[in-house]
Enzyme design. Structure first.
Site, PDB file in Angstrom:
ATOM      1  CD  GLU A 150      -2.427  -1.083   2.827  1.00 52.14           C
ATOM      2  OE1 GLU A 150      -2.206  -0.190   3.459  1.00 52.14           O
ATOM      3  OE2 GLU A 150      -2.973  -1.953   3.242  1.00 52.14           O
TER       4      GLU A 150
ATOM      5  CG  ASN B   2      -5.287  -4.163   2.652  1.00 46.85           C
ATOM      6  OD1 ASN B   2      -4.906  -4.141   1.591  1.00 46.85           O
ATOM      7  ND2 ASN B   2      -5.250  -3.314   3.726  1.00 46.85           N
TER       8      ASN B   2
ATOM      9  CG  HIS C 222      -3.607  -6.882   7.551  1.00 47.61           C
ATOM     10  ND1 HIS C 222      -2.965  -6.729   6.516  1.00 47.61           N
ATOM     11  CD2 HIS C 222      -4.419  -5.659   7.898  1.00 47.61           C
ATOM     12  CE1 HIS C 222      -3.479  -5.541   5.946  1.00 47.61           C
ATOM     13  NE2 HIS C 222      -3.996  -5.097   6.878  1.00 47.61           N
TER      14      HIS C 222
END
Length: 569
Positions: free
Chosen positions: A422, A545, A507
């Site tokens: 990202e 994600n 995560h």
């Protein structure tokens, strides 16, 4: 008929009930879903205004009396993605369901007129009973200018610290959806099939991923606007530098309403993403679960939510039912009441850490006899590692930055070091010349969650050496970008002189892996009517994600469970 009517009256009614209009035309909702959302959002607004910890729709319905008769056909522990799916699908099926959430309801403005605080001005709303914030970027130019002393309070973000790894989790109705960047990414089918060989990928990509995206309100930024917006200069700089290195970038969908963000930039609505809000929550624009799945669940009239209720233990009775020991806490963290709540069907959706901790405690104390050694295993960080590069003085990233990522460097097809990185913002309000990345890598290392019998606390077997595959992969990608652009790493952002922050993750995945600790649909082995419905099911990695995958997997599992187990069809 109802959908066109709601879209006409929504802009008038919605701000009165619950703030700015939360829809975008990018992803239409089904009429029944929209109607239920209106009812549920009204109930949430009513509860917040009245200071209630119990929420039901219609909002004026009296809660059931507490005590031995406090029993429900179904109880859902937690309110994150998998839990929210369970609540909605059970409610739709006519099953009276209770949702228990340890955090608070976040939809009432504080003295400053904001529900949530900004990243650059954190206060007690920021973190879960901490005396000081613990932000991922903890310094700048090696100066301790990021974190702040705060008063302990049930804030929206928690950092759970183990010896060699820390884990960020959301606290509040909506779980992680309140504090994440909203990047709604569907994993590559090839990698999904590798992670879940026992799941029908065709069915997932044909039915359940689209269903999840629709219900979550996933949308994409207009490419033309993204290409000219002052607030996304940092993303374009990261994109161009990746292209200079021969790397590909992709536009990333999000649950933040990009139409709303465009209006933020034009000064037509209150700012959130363009006002430095994200890791401590967004006042506006983001379609967090309390505005989508959970609102729709409440709107069925069959779902009740209790916030500030922490489940400490679960046991199984001789008749096969389950009893939960629950502490009701106040904003000081003190226990104000202890409840026992019984149910026939129990859905654990408290996240990788919370769900696994409950099952480990029940296994070790004998409250759920027969739970296997698979519980606690298969834990991973989704290969998370953060790093930053220093840009040249003539290539600024912008004083004004949206807090919502919209672009990523996609090198997942790299045969040696797959990386999905990202391009993250640094919305400091000043020019920093920083290009920041949260890299997701294919790290094969797995940890084990366990219960420490001396403290009755959750522990994690994970060493710093296990982070090395993630660092190596991220470094391989960013080295290429640095060489192509003649730039260097930043070493001043993580509290010491590291270029790569590999000691925390956003995560957390695994602990109750699908097909091992559970059957192929999340049923806990050896315990009828006990289910896992969150990121615990994913074996440590999904390549992007994870929340869209968690949601879609829960949709798949609940479709089977509700039909076969709950309704008995």
């Amino acid at each position: 008929m109802i959908e066109p009517l709601l879209r006409v009256i929504g802009p008038v009614v919605c701000p009165f009930l619950f703030g700015p209009y939360p829809w975008s035309t990018a992803v239409p909702f089904a009429p029944s879903f929209s109607r239920r959302r209106l009812l549920g959002l009204a109930a949430l607004r009513f509860a917040a205004g009245a200071g209630l910890a119990t929420v039901a729709a219609p909002a004026w319905a009296a809660p059931r009396p507490r005590g031995p008769e406090d029993a429900y056909p179904a109880v859902v522990v937690g309110s994150g993605y998998g839990a929210a799916v369970a609540a909605l699908r059970l409610g739709e099926a006519g099953v009276r369901t209770l949702v228990l959430e340890m955090g608070r309801l976040w939809n009432e403005a504080g003295p400053d007129g904001r529900v949530f605080c900004r990243m650059t001005a954190p206060d007690r709303r920021s973190m879960w009973f901490k005396r000081r914030t613990e932000a991922p970027l903890s310094s700048m130019l090696w100066l301790d200018v990021v974190d702040r002393d705060i008063d302990p309070y049930p804030g929206v973000l928690d950092r759970v610290n183990f010896e060699h790894m820390s884990v960020y989790v959301g606290r509040g109705l909506g779980g992680g959806s309140l504090v994440n960047g909203g990047m709604a990414v569907t994993p590559s089918r090839r990698y999904f099939e590798k992670v879940f060989p026992g799941v029908d990928a065709g069915e997932m990509y044909r039915t359940y991923f689209p269903r999840a995206a629709s219900a979550l309100g996933v949308n994409s930024a207009d490419p033309d606007w993204l290409g000219r917006s002052t607030h996304y200069r940092y993303a374009r700089v990261g994109r161009d530098q990746a292209h200079n290195a021969g790397l590909s970038t992709v536009h990333v969908p999000n649950v933040y309403d990009f139409g709303y963000m465009e209006r933020e930039e034009r000064g037509e609505v209150a700012r959130s993403a363009l006002a430095g809000q994200v890791i401590y929550g967004n006042d506006h624009g983001k379609r967090s679960l309390d505005k989508t799945y959970l609102a729709a669940a409440l709107g069925t009239g069959n779902v009740t939510v209790r916030t500030m209720h922490r489940v400490d233990a679960v046991r199984q009775e001789r008749d096969g039912g389950y009893v939960l020991s629950v502490e009701e806490i106040d904003t000081a963290g003190s226990t104000v009441a202890v409840h026992e709540i019984a149910c026939r069907h129990l859905f654990l959706g408290a996240g990788s850490l919370g769900t696994t901790e409950l099952l480990l405690r029940a296994r070790d104390t004998g409250a759920l006899a027969g739970l296997g050694e698979e519980v606690g295993a298969g834990w991973g960080t989704n290969g998370n590692v953060m790093a930053a590069r220093a840009n040249h003085a003539w290539n600024p990233t912008g004083c004004k930055q949206s807090s919502i990522p919209a672009l990523a460097v996609d090198d997942w097809d790299n045969p040696v070091h797959p990386v999905f990185a990202e391009i993250a913002p640094v919305p400091a309000g000043i020019e920093t010349w920083i290009s920041l990345y949260l890299a997701i890598t294919e790290n094969p290392e797995r940890g084990t969650l366990y219960r420490d019998p001396a403290t009755d606390r959750l522990g994690l077997r994970w060493t710093r050496d296990q982070n090395q595959p993630s660092v190596t992969a991220a470094k391989s990608l960013l080295d290429r970008i640095n060489r192509a652009n003649r730039t260097v790493y930043r070493y001043d952002l993580f509290g010491d002189d590291r270029a790569f922050a590999d000691d925390f993750c956003y995560h957390p995945l695994g602990g109750c892996v699908l097909g091992k600790a559970t059957d192929g649909h999340g049923r806990v082995r050896g315990h009828r009517n006990l289910y896992v419905t969150d990121g615990s099911l994913i074996p440590g990695s999904v390549g992007v994600n994870p929340f869209v995958t968690i949601t879609a997997l829960a949709e798949r599992n609940l479709a089977r469970i509700v039909a076969e187990d709950v309704l008995g069809r």
